[in-house]
Write an enzyme that holds these catalytic residues in place. Structure first.
Site, PDB file in Angstrom:
ATOM      1  N   ASP A  47       0.676  -1.323  -0.059  1.00  0.00           N
ATOM      2  CA  ASP A  47       0.006  -0.119   0.013  1.00  0.00           C
ATOM      3  C   ASP A  47       0.683   1.220  -0.278  1.00  0.00           C
ATOM      4  O   ASP A  47       2.028   1.176   0.749  1.00  0.00           O
ATOM      5  CB  ASP A  47      -1.036   0.131   1.170  1.00  0.00           C
ATOM      6  CG  ASP A  47      -2.074   0.784   1.130  1.00  0.00           C
ATOM      7  OD1 ASP A  47      -2.298   1.437  -0.047  1.00  0.00           O
ATOM      8  OD2 ASP A  47      -2.843   1.010   2.063  1.00  0.00           O
ATOM      9  N   GLY A  48       0.442   2.508  -0.564  1.00  0.00           N
ATOM     10  CA  GLY A  48       1.097   3.630  -0.560  1.00  0.00           C
ATOM     11  C   GLY A  48       1.763   3.798  -2.071  1.00  0.00           C
ATOM     12  O   GLY A  48       2.209   5.045  -1.866  1.00  0.00           O
ATOM     13  N   ASN A  49       1.504   3.144  -2.853  1.00  0.00           N
ATOM     14  CA  ASN A  49       2.114   3.545  -4.156  1.00  0.00           C
ATOM     15  C   ASN A  49       1.576   5.046  -4.841  1.00  0.00           C
ATOM     16  O   ASN A  49       2.415   5.737  -5.176  1.00  0.00           O
ATOM     17  CB  ASN A  49       1.698   2.593  -5.301  1.00  0.00           C
ATOM     18  CG  ASN A  49       2.346   1.339  -4.962  1.00  0.00           C
ATOM     19  OD1 ASN A  49       3.170   1.118  -4.229  1.00  0.00           O
ATOM     20  ND2 ASN A  49       1.963   0.317  -5.795  1.00  0.00           N
ATOM     21  N   GLY A  50       0.326   5.329  -4.579  1.00  0.00           N
ATOM     22  CA  GLY A  50      -0.229   6.549  -5.167  1.00  0.00           C
ATOM     23  C   GLY A  50       0.322   7.691  -4.152  1.00  0.00           C
ATOM     24  O   GLY A  50       0.593   8.803  -4.994  1.00  0.00           O
ATOM     25  N   HIS A  99       3.177   2.711  -8.956  1.00  0.00           N
ATOM     26  CA  HIS A  99       3.038   1.404  -9.105  1.00  0.00           C
ATOM     27  C   HIS A  99       4.164   0.765  -9.975  1.00  0.00           C
ATOM     28  O   HIS A  99       4.473  -0.080  -9.391  1.00  0.00           O
ATOM     29  CB  HIS A  99       1.554   1.209  -9.964  1.00  0.00           C
ATOM     30  CG  HIS A  99       0.464   1.548  -9.148  1.00  0.00           C
ATOM     31  ND1 HIS A  99      -0.004   1.187  -7.956  1.00  0.00           N
ATOM     32  CD2 HIS A  99      -0.753   2.035  -9.717  1.00  0.00           C
ATOM     33  CE1 HIS A  99      -0.943   1.608  -7.655  1.00  0.00           C
ATOM     34  NE2 HIS A  99      -1.665   2.384  -8.767  1.00  0.00           N
ATOM     35  N   SER A 116      -7.277  -5.697  -5.424  1.00  0.00           N
ATOM     36  CA  SER A 116      -8.572  -6.462  -4.661  1.00  0.00           C
ATOM     37  C   SER A 116      -9.794  -6.456  -5.645  1.00  0.00           C
ATOM     38  O   SER A 116      -9.847  -5.805  -6.932  1.00  0.00           O
ATOM     39  CB  SER A 116      -8.752  -5.767  -3.709  1.00  0.00           C
ATOM     40  OG  SER A 116      -9.258  -4.388  -3.790  1.00  0.00           O
ATOM     41  N   LEU A 126      11.213 -21.006  -4.128  1.00  0.00           N
ATOM     42  CA  LEU A 126      10.178 -20.047  -3.511  1.00  0.00           C
ATOM     43  C   LEU A 126       8.796 -20.087  -4.351  1.00  0.00           C
ATOM     44  O   LEU A 126       9.118 -20.079  -5.663  1.00  0.00           O
ATOM     45  CB  LEU A 126      10.794 -18.629  -3.336  1.00  0.00           C
ATOM     46  CG  LEU A 126       9.779 -17.517  -2.966  1.00  0.00           C
ATOM     47  CD1 LEU A 126       9.650 -17.492  -1.594  1.00  0.00           C
ATOM     48  CD2 LEU A 126      10.296 -16.149  -3.500  1.00  0.00           C
ATOM     49  N   ARG A 152       1.810  -5.035   6.049  1.00  0.00           N
ATOM     50  CA  ARG A 152       1.049  -3.733   5.337  1.00  0.00           C
ATOM     51  C   ARG A 152       1.712  -2.560   5.548  1.00  0.00           C
ATOM     52  O   ARG A 152       2.191  -2.165   6.679  1.00  0.00           O
ATOM     53  CB  ARG A 152      -0.423  -3.516   5.889  1.00  0.00           C
ATOM     54  CG  ARG A 152      -1.154  -2.687   4.906  1.00  0.00           C
ATOM     55  CD  ARG A 152      -2.382  -2.472   5.327  1.00  0.00           C
ATOM     56  NE  ARG A 152      -2.984  -1.409   4.359  1.00  0.00           N
ATOM     57  CZ  ARG A 152      -4.280  -1.584   3.998  1.00  0.00           C
ATOM     58  NH1 ARG A 152      -5.197  -2.390   4.633  1.00  0.00           N
ATOM     59  NH2 ARG A 152      -4.862  -0.870   2.980  1.00  0.00           N
ATOM     60  N   ARG A 189      -5.122  -1.978   8.931  1.00  0.00           N
ATOM     61  CA  ARG A 189      -6.482  -3.054   8.637  1.00  0.00           C
ATOM     62  C   ARG A 189      -6.304  -4.117   7.485  1.00  0.00           C
ATOM     63  O   ARG A 189      -5.115  -3.843   6.724  1.00  0.00           O
ATOM     64  CB  ARG A 189      -7.367  -2.194   8.039  1.00  0.00           C
ATOM     65  CG  ARG A 189      -7.220  -1.258   6.951  1.00  0.00           C
ATOM     66  CD  ARG A 189      -8.587  -0.363   6.468  1.00  0.00           C
ATOM     67  NE  ARG A 189      -8.119   0.572   5.376  1.00  0.00           N
ATOM     68  CZ  ARG A 189      -7.702   1.678   5.642  1.00  0.00           C
ATOM     69  NH1 ARG A 189      -7.764   2.327   6.938  1.00  0.00           N
ATOM     70  NH2 ARG A 189      -7.405   2.611   4.440  1.00  0.00           N
ATOM     71  N   SER A 236      -8.324  -5.049   4.924  1.00  0.00           N
ATOM     72  CA  SER A 236      -8.961  -4.737   3.591  1.00  0.00           C
ATOM     73  C   SER A 236      -9.390  -5.972   3.107  1.00  0.00           C
ATOM     74  O   SER A 236      -8.871  -5.944   1.682  1.00  0.00           O
ATOM     75  CB  SER A 236      -8.020  -3.777   2.748  1.00  0.00           C
ATOM     76  OG  SER A 236      -7.840  -2.642   3.664  1.00  0.00           O
ATOM     77  N   GLU A 240       0.617 -13.323  12.028  1.00  0.00           N
ATOM     78  CA  GLU A 240       1.263 -12.379  12.891  1.00  0.00           C
ATOM     79  C   GLU A 240       1.104 -11.250  11.842  1.00  0.00           C
ATOM     80  O   GLU A 240       1.480 -11.206  10.742  1.00  0.00           O
ATOM     81  CB  GLU A 240       3.015 -12.663  13.120  1.00  0.00           C
ATOM     82  CG  GLU A 240       3.007 -13.635  13.986  1.00  0.00           C
ATOM     83  CD  GLU A 240       2.595 -13.137  15.698  1.00  0.00           C
ATOM     84  OE1 GLU A 240       2.523 -12.121  15.913  1.00  0.00           O
ATOM     85  OE2 GLU A 240       1.931 -14.203  16.247  1.00  0.00           O
TER      86      GLU A 240
HETATM   87  C1  FPP Z   1      -1.761   0.270  -3.475  1.00  0.00           C
HETATM   88  O1  FPP Z   1      -1.307   1.167  -3.567  1.00  0.00           O
HETATM   89  C2  FPP Z   1      -1.153  -0.807  -4.639  1.00  0.00           C
HETATM   90  C3  FPP Z   1      -1.722  -1.380  -5.706  1.00  0.00           C
HETATM   91  C4  FPP Z   1      -3.275  -1.544  -5.692  1.00  0.00           C
HETATM   92  C5  FPP Z   1      -1.212  -2.002  -6.918  1.00  0.00           C
HETATM   93  C6  FPP Z   1       0.051  -2.842  -6.478  1.00  0.00           C
HETATM   94  C7  FPP Z   1       0.741  -3.452  -7.647  1.00  0.00           C
HETATM   95  C8  FPP Z   1       1.802  -3.562  -8.202  1.00  0.00           C
HETATM   96  C9  FPP Z   1       3.057  -2.971  -7.308  1.00  0.00           C
HETATM   97  C10 FPP Z   1       2.120  -4.456  -9.303  1.00  0.00           C
HETATM   98  C11 FPP Z   1       2.860  -5.969  -8.892  1.00  0.00           C
HETATM   99  C12 FPP Z   1       2.669  -6.767  -9.996  1.00  0.00           C
HETATM  100  C13 FPP Z   1       3.499  -7.912 -10.377  1.00  0.00           C
HETATM  101  C14 FPP Z   1       2.626  -8.847 -11.244  1.00  0.00           C
HETATM  102  C15 FPP Z   1       4.681  -8.098  -9.915  1.00  0.00           C
HETATM  103  P1  FPP Z   1      -2.287   2.372  -3.530  1.00  0.00           P
HETATM  104  O2  FPP Z   1      -2.653   3.025  -5.008  1.00  0.00           O
HETATM  105  O3  FPP Z   1      -3.580   1.990  -2.872  1.00  0.00           O
HETATM  106  O4  FPP Z   1      -1.568   3.554  -2.867  1.00  0.00           O
HETATM  107  P2  FPP Z   1      -2.347   4.905  -2.055  1.00  0.00           P
HETATM  108  O5  FPP Z   1      -3.032   4.228  -0.970  1.00  0.00           O
HETATM  109  O6  FPP Z   1      -1.120   5.469  -1.634  1.00  0.00           O
HETATM  110  O7  FPP Z   1      -3.288   5.288  -2.935  1.00  0.00           O
END
Ligand code: FPP
Length: 242
Positions: free
Chosen positions: A18-21, A35, A63, A129, A189, A195, A197, A208
């Site tokens: 989480d947190g990419n955006g 992402h 999700s 793995l 997370r 949470r 989610s 854990e």
């Molecule tokens: C949540 O961050 C992240 C996602 C919904 C997507 C994550 C997916 C990847 C990194 C691709 C991985 C794929 C493969 C096949 C290796 P968010 O967008 O909810 O961030 P925010 O909470 O800051 O908005």
């Protein structure tokens, strides 16, 4: 180089990425840029998991609820999955990684489903793995599809009704999409949210949990190792008294 203790290594680590955006916005970039960087974190965690002797690494990539995001972000994410899988597969295979995707695959488009099939076939023989991508997945969806499968089986085999009525928790496991995969020992997370989610609700019953403020694109080798160190100190009792 692996620096973490080799004792008490979790068999299965699961990551809610989480947190990419937010990571991208902090840098004045489009959310999708986060992402892209997130894929680098996945690579770092896979490498570290192999070094540490973790046997299963699962990641929550998308999700069932994520389908409600703006269409352009959904399209970008699906495109990113295809690209990431195609780009990483040879290296995963070389390193003995078995690749799996679990979730509601009926909602994925043909290109993505074909790519997934190819990657799963190519790496099916590996055992160092297992990397499991939970895609179009949610915990409630998983439990519901398992219950439907079980009901259908009961209708088809009325002679097995009594056996199924006496089924225990372990018997139900085999209807979940994660059948055959050990439950996660540790769920991490990122991004400061505390949470689950709708993630691995059944399978995570005794996992854990570790919540960290680090945003996913910043979660690399050192952060993964720190999570393993934290797990190694946990005292797991499974509701019993020690
Ligand atoms: C949540 O961050 C992240 C996602 C919904 C997507 C994550 C997916 C990847 C990194 C691709 C991985 C794929 C493969 C096949 C290796 P968010 O967008 O909810 O961030 P925010 O909470 O800051 O908005």
């Amino acid at each position: 180089m692996a620096t973490e203790s080799k004792t008490n290594v979790p068999v299965h680590v699961s990551l809610i990425m989480d947190g990419n955006g937010r990571w991208a916005m902090e840098r004045g970039k489009e959310r999708v840029y986060g992402h892209f960087e997130g894929v680098e974190s996945v690579r770092a965690c896979v490498e570290t998991a192999v070094e540490a002797g973790v046997k299963y690494l699962s990641i929550y990539a998308f999700s069932e609820e994520n389908w409600n995001r703006p269409q352009d972000e959904v399209t970008a994410l699906m495109g990113l999955m295809v690209k990431a899988m195609a780009a990483e597969m040879e290296s995963l295979d070389r390193n003995g990684v078995r690749f799996m995707v679990l979730g509601n695959r009926a909602r994925l488009d043909k290109e993505l489903n074909d790519t997934i099939d190819r990657c799963m076939e190519m790496t099916a023989h590996n055992s160092t793995l297992t990397l499991i991508v939970l895609l179009s997945y949610s915990g409630k969806w998983d439990i519901l599809q398992a219950a439907k499968k079980m009901a259908a089986e009961m209708l088809e085999h009325p002679e097995r009704r009594e056996e199924m009525e006496n089924m225990g928790v372990d018997g139900f496991d085999r209807y979940l999409v994660t059948a055959g995969i050990p439950d996660p020992d540790l769920i991490v997370r990122t991004s400061g949210e505390s949470r689950l989610s709708n993630y691995l609700l059944w399978q995570g019953a005794y996992s854990e949990l570790l919540f960290t403020d680090i945003l996913w694109p910043d979660f690399r080798k050192d952060e993964f190792r720190a999570a393993l160190e934290s797990y190694a100190k946990r005292d797991r009792r499974y509701g019993k008294v020690k």
